[in-house]
Write an enzyme that holds these catalytic residues in place. Sequence first.
Site, short mmCIF file in Angstrom:
data_model
loop_
_atom_site.label_atom_id
_atom_site.label_comp_id
_atom_site.label_asym_id
_atom_site.label_seq_id
_atom_site.Cartn_x
_atom_site.Cartn_y
_atom_site.Cartn_z
N GLY A 27 -11.49 6.59 18.91
CA GLY A 27 -11.52 5.33 19.02
C GLY A 27 -12.22 5.37 20.35
O GLY A 27 -12.16 4.15 21.03
N GLU A 36 -4.50 3.22 21.24
CA GLU A 36 -4.31 3.72 19.97
C GLU A 36 -3.10 4.71 19.99
O GLU A 36 -2.67 4.79 18.68
CB GLU A 36 -5.78 4.19 19.38
CG GLU A 36 -6.28 5.48 20.17
CD GLU A 36 -7.57 6.00 19.72
OE1 GLU A 36 -8.25 5.15 19.17
OE2 GLU A 36 -7.83 7.39 19.93
N GLY A 69 -6.25 7.94 26.82
CA GLY A 69 -6.75 9.00 25.58
C GLY A 69 -5.81 10.28 25.53
O GLY A 69 -4.48 10.24 25.90
N GLY A 116 -4.38 14.23 26.16
CA GLY A 116 -4.61 15.32 26.84
C GLY A 116 -3.83 15.31 28.17
O GLY A 116 -3.14 14.22 28.42
#
Length: 434
Positions: free
Chosen positions: A346, A248, A225, A227
């Site tokens: 997502g 993604e 993800g 970060g």
Amino acid sequence: MTLQDLYRSRLANADDAIAFIRSDMDVAMGMAVAEPPALLAALAGKVESAHIENLRLWYFHSLDAAGKTVLRPELLDRVRPHCMFLSHVERTLIREWPKGRTPGPIEFVPVAFSASVALLTRRLALVACITTVSPMDRHGYFTFGTSNDYTSSAARSAQRLIVEVNPNMPRVFGDSLLHVSEVDAIVENTVPLPEVTGGQPSPEELAIAEIIAGMIDDRACLQMGVGTLPTAVCNQLENRRDLGIHTELMTPAMARLVQCGAVTNQAKTTYRGRSVFTFAMGDAPFYAFIDDNPAFHSLPVNLVNDPRHIAKNNNVVSVNGTLQIDLGGACNSEHLLGRQYSGSGGQLDFVRGASASRGGKSIIACQSTACDGTVSRIVPMLDGPVTTPRNDTHIVVTEHGWADLRGKSVHQRADALIGLAHPKFRDELANSLG
């Protein structure tokens, strides 16, 4: 007519390219790095001078190009941003919007990233799609560069497609090609691409990253993800062998795993040898590395984020952050302090895809506290919507350890999650169970 003749026939300045846009239209724009700054500036100027009303702008994740043009506060009574994932731009607008002034600055549209293609192409009658693309090659093809996501589909469903050609946009392999014959107008604009770089991970994030890295074996297929935490995880994986990527978001930290040889994608079932992604954000060296690099493969988000497609690969490890976890394992990853903070994105797509993968692990990670340690992120009840339902949550990690919730009863889950909370909140959480 040659391809170059066709290209030249569709060249326009930005004002002329968007001259057809009127009130009460639906327009999609490329997200993040693919925001077209010249077209957005022209559109903002047209809104100011032509008295456009109720222009509905559809997008995920804006950056400063939109924030400084069409998303300026003084235009938001005429431009209605239909945003599906809030960034710092929308958060600032919401925070600074005068109390009592209606409507609010943003029309937030809850939707999974994977479902955005169907929303934009089937539910809406898009009048236009505007986006940045890489330059045309000798065969007449641009590419969607950093942003395939929903943009490649919206581009072809809209009545008109206006592209901003930027030589700095990387040329990307995969299902990313766009032929000049599909384009209605071309605007040339050579500007640096937005660079999105993270800060330094906190000590707690470094501890979490070490725990997660210990769960990632050779030949795993990665999704990370957004970060500093995912970056910290990637930094600990350079000694792995034959990792794969199906994600993604492609980031510089993941690209470094390709550069150092830890990622080969040779153990993947789908797109073997290639790192699959749907959009990318990073810095200039990162954009240069993915440019014309066949090791990277861009696909539309409805394919990349389809849990059924994700699960075709074995040993998928999905790592995503959250803002809150309740004692049953449900996660709120998008709502903070009574306001929408981001979006579902997502996350659930990859939670479900990794869980269905043979040998897969879906990991939800967060620091145990927020607000300088004064607030527990593990709570009796969520303050916002459920992004990942408790039925889907698999592994939870904080700096105090990790817990596998799969197969646990609600009481066992609560006990496990209390053990991951900061010690100063554990008694209070235990007492909340009655």
